[in-house]
Design an enzyme around this catalytic site. Structure first.
Site, short mmCIF file in Angstrom:
data_model
loop_
_atom_site.label_atom_id
_atom_site.label_comp_id
_atom_site.label_asym_id
_atom_site.label_seq_id
_atom_site.Cartn_x
_atom_site.Cartn_y
_atom_site.Cartn_z
N CYS A 171 0.84 -1.20 0.00
CA CYS A 171 0.00 0.00 0.00
C CYS A 171 0.88 1.26 0.00
O CYS A 171 1.76 1.39 0.84
CB CYS A 171 -0.93 0.00 1.22
SG CYS A 171 -1.98 1.45 1.26
N HIS A 196 2.51 -7.98 -6.43
CA HIS A 196 1.83 -7.05 -7.35
C HIS A 196 2.94 -6.59 -8.29
O HIS A 196 3.86 -5.88 -7.88
CB HIS A 196 1.23 -5.89 -6.55
CG HIS A 196 0.49 -4.91 -7.40
ND1 HIS A 196 -0.18 -3.83 -6.88
CD2 HIS A 196 0.31 -4.83 -8.74
CE1 HIS A 196 -0.74 -3.13 -7.87
NE2 HIS A 196 -0.45 -3.72 -9.00
N ARG A 204 -9.38 -5.90 -9.31
CA ARG A 204 -10.47 -5.10 -9.88
C ARG A 204 -11.35 -5.89 -10.84
O ARG A 204 -12.57 -5.70 -10.87
CB ARG A 204 -9.88 -3.87 -10.56
CG ARG A 204 -9.38 -2.84 -9.55
CD ARG A 204 -8.44 -1.84 -10.17
NE ARG A 204 -7.17 -2.45 -10.55
CZ ARG A 204 -6.15 -1.79 -11.07
NH1 ARG A 204 -6.25 -0.49 -11.26
NH2 ARG A 204 -5.02 -2.42 -11.38
C1 LIG Z 1 -10.33 -0.09 -4.11
C2 LIG Z 1 -9.03 -0.82 -3.89
C3 LIG Z 1 -8.57 -1.01 -2.61
C4 LIG Z 1 -7.38 -1.71 -2.38
N1 LIG Z 1 -7.01 -1.99 -1.08
C5 LIG Z 1 -5.94 -2.80 -0.85
C6 LIG Z 1 -5.64 -3.30 0.45
O1 LIG Z 1 -6.34 -3.04 1.44
N2 LIG Z 1 -4.55 -4.09 0.59
C7 LIG Z 1 -3.75 -4.44 -0.47
O2 LIG Z 1 -2.78 -5.18 -0.30
N3 LIG Z 1 -4.03 -4.00 -1.71
C8 LIG Z 1 -5.11 -3.23 -1.92
N4 LIG Z 1 -5.44 -2.87 -3.20
C9 LIG Z 1 -4.60 -3.34 -4.32
C10 LIG Z 1 -5.14 -4.69 -4.84
O3 LIG Z 1 -5.07 -5.67 -3.83
C11 LIG Z 1 -4.32 -5.14 -6.04
O4 LIG Z 1 -2.98 -5.30 -5.64
C12 LIG Z 1 -4.37 -4.14 -7.19
O5 LIG Z 1 -5.68 -3.68 -7.44
C13 LIG Z 1 -3.79 -4.77 -8.47
O6 LIG Z 1 -4.53 -5.93 -8.85
P1 LIG Z 1 -5.65 -5.85 -10.03
O7 LIG Z 1 -4.97 -5.22 -11.21
O8 LIG Z 1 -6.04 -7.29 -10.25
O9 LIG Z 1 -6.74 -4.99 -9.51
C14 LIG Z 1 -6.61 -2.17 -3.46
C15 LIG Z 1 -7.09 -1.96 -4.76
C16 LIG Z 1 -8.28 -1.30 -4.98
C17 LIG Z 1 -8.77 -1.12 -6.39
#
Ligand SMILES: Cc1cc2nc3c(=O)[nH]c(=O)nc-3n(C[C@H](O)[C@H](O)[C@H](O)COP(=O)(O)O)c2cc1C
Length: 365
Positions: A126, A197, A260
């Site tokens: 984060c 990530h 997402r």
């Molecule tokens: C609304 C939102 C909140 C998120 N909150 C967290 C979180 O609390 N902890 C975390 O490790 N990553 C958090 N992330 C990141 C996601 O876990 C993930 O790493 C990131 O969206 C990339 O993956 P994706 O492309 O499949 O969405 C958040 C992402 C979004 C969109």
């Protein structure tokens, strides 16, 4: 089943991985480790709350699901029972913690175990200013030794698997060196899996939202990490748009984590069990899954939960299906009314044309 404490189990599993590598026995090894990490749904603040998780669980029995990040301060001094509440149906479910104090993280891991979570995960991804002030989240990429101490404190406090979710690096770090040093530190400390990530985080100048899109994805760096650490479970996260892409990565890595795309288009999750696990689809259609949520909605309404708190996670369920827009519109106007009842949800559902499992699958693929 292998007995003898987490460290012994991990050692035996690592040996098994070495002896079985290439023989297609990954599934058995995962089972011995206790949790199948082939597909997981990412932790997302304000999104993956308990209502969202219950809903996602209807769509896939096999995904490993994660809570939103909860800080050690909130677990230790906040409304613990409310923050850590989850439904038995959510299993397997992992609690994600934010923090950097080994002793506090050990204590929070113990509490997570007491509350019945299946895994405890440390957030090292984060990028928000708030977490930087607290010296946790992505800025911990610069402190692998401290993260190692945190993981060691957590693994010695619990039998649960302890995992870490990280980035490729931060700011001007070299991802080759930074990720390697980080992986070595957590592997030595006994981490059960490292979720990467696959992009850097820029702590200075980019918002958390930009940090999910602007720094480029580099899947090849994660593949190289797996090649260098064959006995460490590595899960890829970032930009995985559909189940086909997930399947491709699974040929090279131990698991994929979807964020997402799972939240915004939850209908995709109906393909997880049949396509990734060779198991029956839980419901023949998105509409059948939505109808199955009604008893949960009724129960929660009687406990004082607002209808919108549950239905807000479902807005993308019918994307591409006739009636989807009318469903969303009806919920937008009706579900947030203070006295909204299950009737508003039923009425919204009645606007959607049902489709059979075939359509859901072909769309998902
Ligand atoms: C609304 C939102 C909140 C998120 N909150 C967290 C979180 O609390 N902890 C975390 O490790 N990553 C958090 N992330 C990141 C996601 O876990 C993930 O790493 C990131 O969206 C990339 O993956 P994706 O492309 O499949 O969405 C958040 C992402 C979004 C969109």
């Amino acid at each position: 089943m292998i007995v003898g404490g987490p460290n012994l189990r991990r050692l035996v599993c690592a040996k098994l991985v070495q002896s079985l590598s290439g023989s297609g026995e990954a599934e058995k090894i995962n089972e011995m480790r206790g949790l199948d990490r082939r597909f997981s749904i990412a932790p997302m603040m304000e999104w993956t709350d308990r209502h969202c998780r219950f809903f996602h669980r209807l769509l896939t029995r096999r995904a490993l699901i994660y809570t939103e990040m909860i800080t050690t301060g909130a677990v230790l001094h906040g409304e613990r029972a409310r923050l850590l509440a989850h439904d038995p149906a959510e299993h397997p479910v992992a609690l994600q913690l934010g923090g950097c104090d080994p002793q506090q993280l050990g204590e929070c891991a113990r509490i997570a175990e007491e509350f019945g979570y299946d895994e405890v995960n440390l957030n090292v991804g984060c990028p928000s200013d708030r977490v930087q002030v607290g010296r946790f989240g992505a800025c911990l990429m610069a402190e692998p030794a401290l993260v190692g101490d945190c993981v060691a404190a957590m693994t010695s406090a619990v039998k649960l698997p302890v995992t870490v979710k990280c980035r490729l690096g931060i700011d001007d770090q070299d991802p080759e060196e930074a990720l390697e040093a980080f992986a070595c530190a957590v592997e030595q400390a006994g981490v059960a899996a490292l979720i990467v990530h696959a992009r850097k985080a820029w702590l200075d100048g980019l918002s958390p939202r930009q940090n999910r899109d602007v720094p480029p994805l580099d899947y090849a760096r994660v593949y190289r990490l797996k090649a260098a650490h064959p006995s460490l479970d590595i899960v890829l996260n970032g930009g995985i748009a559909d189940i086909d892409q997930a399947l491709n990565h699974l040929g090279r890595l131990d698991g994929v984590m979807m964020g997402r795309a799972a939240y915004q288009d939850p209908w995709r999750l109906l393909a997880v069990d049949p396509v990734l696990f060779g198991e029956p689809v839980p419901f023949a259609s998105p509409k059948a899954a939505a109808e199955a949520l009604i008893p949960y909605i009724e129960r929660e309404l009687t406990r004082g939960t607002r209808l919108n708190a549950m239905t807000r996670h479902m807005l993308g369920l019918f994307r591409g299906i006739p009636g989807a827009r009318a469903f969303r519109r009806h919920l937008a106007t009706e579900a947030s009314k203070p006295a909204a009842s299950v009737a508003a949800f039923r009425a919204a559902l009645a606007l959607v044309v049902d489709v059979d499992a075939q359509m859901a699958h072909s769309a998902a693929a």
